[in-house]
Scaffold this motif. Structure first.
Motif, PDB file in Angstrom:
ATOM      1  N   ASN A 109       0.831  -1.195   0.000  1.00 11.07           N
ATOM      2  CA  ASN A 109       0.000   0.000   0.000  1.00 11.07           C
ATOM      3  C   ASN A 109       0.874   1.256   0.000  1.00 11.07           C
ATOM      4  OD1 ASN A 109      -2.674   1.378   0.360  1.00 11.07           O
ATOM      5  ND2 ASN A 109      -1.636   2.069   2.216  1.00 11.07           N
ATOM      6  N   ALA A 110       1.865   1.301   0.872  1.00  6.96           N
ATOM      7  CA  ALA A 110       2.748   2.471   0.968  1.00  6.96           C
ATOM      8  C   ALA A 110       3.491   2.711  -0.343  1.00  6.96           C
ATOM      9  CB  ALA A 110       3.737   2.293   2.117  1.00  6.96           C
ATOM     10  N   LEU A 111       3.987   1.653  -0.959  1.00  6.73           N
ATOM     11  CA  LEU A 111       4.711   1.781  -2.221  1.00  6.73           C
ATOM     12  C   LEU A 111       3.781   2.273  -3.330  1.00  6.73           C
ATOM     13  CD1 LEU A 111       7.472   1.339  -3.551  1.00  6.73           C
ATOM     14  CD2 LEU A 111       6.767  -1.022  -4.039  1.00  6.73           C
ATOM     15  N   ALA A 112       2.562   1.755  -3.369  1.00  5.84           N
ATOM     16  CA  ALA A 112       1.591   2.175  -4.384  1.00  5.84           C
ATOM     17  C   ALA A 112       1.226   3.645  -4.190  1.00  5.84           C
ATOM     18  CB  ALA A 112       0.355   1.289  -4.320  1.00  5.84           C
ATOM     19  N   VAL A 113       1.008   4.065  -2.957  1.00  3.98           N
ATOM     20  CA  VAL A 113       0.685   5.462  -2.682  1.00  3.98           C
ATOM     21  C   VAL A 113       1.853   6.353  -3.085  1.00  3.98           C
ATOM     22  CG1 VAL A 113       0.247   7.129  -0.824  1.00  3.98           C
ATOM     23  CG2 VAL A 113      -1.002   4.962  -0.872  1.00  3.98           C
ATOM     24  N   HIS A 115       3.919   5.919  -5.400  1.00  3.55           N
ATOM     25  CA  HIS A 115       4.007   5.999  -6.855  1.00  3.55           C
ATOM     26  C   HIS A 115       2.718   6.535  -7.502  1.00  3.55           C
ATOM     27  CE1 HIS A 115       7.538   3.457  -6.165  1.00  3.55           C
ATOM     28  NE2 HIS A 115       7.966   3.972  -7.330  1.00  3.55           N
ATOM     29  N   GLY A 116       1.770   6.978  -6.679  1.00  3.11           N
ATOM     30  CA  GLY A 116       0.547   7.576  -7.205  1.00  3.11           C
ATOM     31  C   GLY A 116      -0.346   6.601  -7.949  1.00  3.11           C
ATOM     32  N   VAL A 117      -0.363   5.354  -7.521  1.00  2.82           N
ATOM     33  CA  VAL A 117      -1.185   4.333  -8.179  1.00  2.82           C
ATOM     34  C   VAL A 117      -2.670   4.627  -7.932  1.00  2.82           C
ATOM     35  CG1 VAL A 117      -1.806   1.870  -8.159  1.00  2.82           C
ATOM     36  CG2 VAL A 117       0.595   2.558  -8.048  1.00  2.82           C
ATOM     37  N   ASN A 118      -3.465   4.535  -8.987  1.00  3.65           N
ATOM     38  CA  ASN A 118      -4.912   4.653  -8.877  1.00  3.65           C
ATOM     39  C   ASN A 118      -5.430   3.249  -8.548  1.00  3.65           C
ATOM     40  OD1 ASN A 118      -7.702   4.508  -9.540  1.00  3.65           O
ATOM     41  ND2 ASN A 118      -7.499   6.294 -10.872  1.00  3.65           N
ATOM     42  N   PHE A 119      -5.776   3.034  -7.283  1.00  2.00           N
ATOM     43  CA  PHE A 119      -6.168   1.699  -6.826  1.00  2.00           C
ATOM     44  C   PHE A 119      -7.387   1.170  -7.573  1.00  2.00           C
ATOM     45  CE2 PHE A 119      -3.537   3.133  -3.382  1.00  2.00           C
ATOM     46  CZ  PHE A 119      -2.896   1.988  -2.933  1.00  2.00           C
ATOM     47  N   SER A 120      -8.384   2.021  -7.758  1.00  2.00           N
ATOM     48  CA  SER A 120      -9.606   1.598  -8.429  1.00  2.00           C
ATOM     49  C   SER A 120      -9.314   1.138  -9.855  1.00  2.00           C
ATOM     50  CB  SER A 120     -10.619   2.743  -8.434  1.00  2.00           C
ATOM     51  OG  SER A 120     -11.796   2.353  -9.087  1.00  2.00           O
ATOM     52  N   GLN A 121      -8.575   1.947 -10.596  1.00  2.00           N
ATOM     53  CA  GLN A 121      -8.266   1.609 -11.986  1.00  2.00           C
ATOM     54  C   GLN A 121      -7.408   0.348 -12.070  1.00  2.00           C
ATOM     55  OE1 GLN A 121      -9.523   3.170 -14.781  1.00  2.00           O
ATOM     56  NE2 GLN A 121      -8.745   1.326 -15.700  1.00  2.00           N
TER      57      GLN A 121
END
Length: 133
Positions: A109-113, A115-121
């Motif tokens: 989760n921290a890594l995705a945030v 990198h600005g990952v759009n979780f829904s998409q």
């Protein structure tokens, strides 16, 4: 019970000077309006689809439409047969978004945030790939 693909219902268009065109579906007890004939027709078609979809979803009986020949109207009214193509209506109304709760490892989760990952998409893309749709 199999749902119909297309419904046809009579609508009464009422014309009053300086007012929008009123559109009533006497068999369904609903009404809408439009600024001109095209707008009134589109509003009527949209309303018809929404109402019939709601009746289907609620498992309620869909009333039989009155034949045009049995409707009587005033001099400022016209009867119009409106259709609703339900496969399109069902798809449009059932494509609404739903919320899902997912569990992720904190580090992911921290890594995705970061990198600005759009979780829904990302989840939608992964599900489409997984389900081959």
């Amino acid at each position: 019970m199999k749902k119909a693909d297309r419904y046809f219902y009579p609508a009464i268009f009422t014309y009053e000077q300086g007012q929008e065109i009123a559109v009533e579906f006497p068999d369904l007890g609903v009404a809408t309006s439009g600024v001109d004939d095209n707008d009134a027709l589109l509003s009527a078609r949209e309303l018809l689809g929404c109402v019939l979809f709601g009746l289907e979803e609620d498992g309620e009986e869909i009333p039989a439409p009155t034949p045009l020949s049995q409707l009587t109207v005033e001099s400022n009214e016209r009867t119009v047969l409106i259709d609703a193509y339900m496969p399109s209506v069902r798809q449009a109304l059932s494509s609404r978004a739903v919320n899902r709760t997912v569990t992720l490892p904190a580090w992911l989760n921290a890594l995705a945030v970061e990198h600005g990952v759009n979780f829904s998409q990302t989840l939608q893309t992964a599900l489409r790939q997984q389900l081959r749709v």
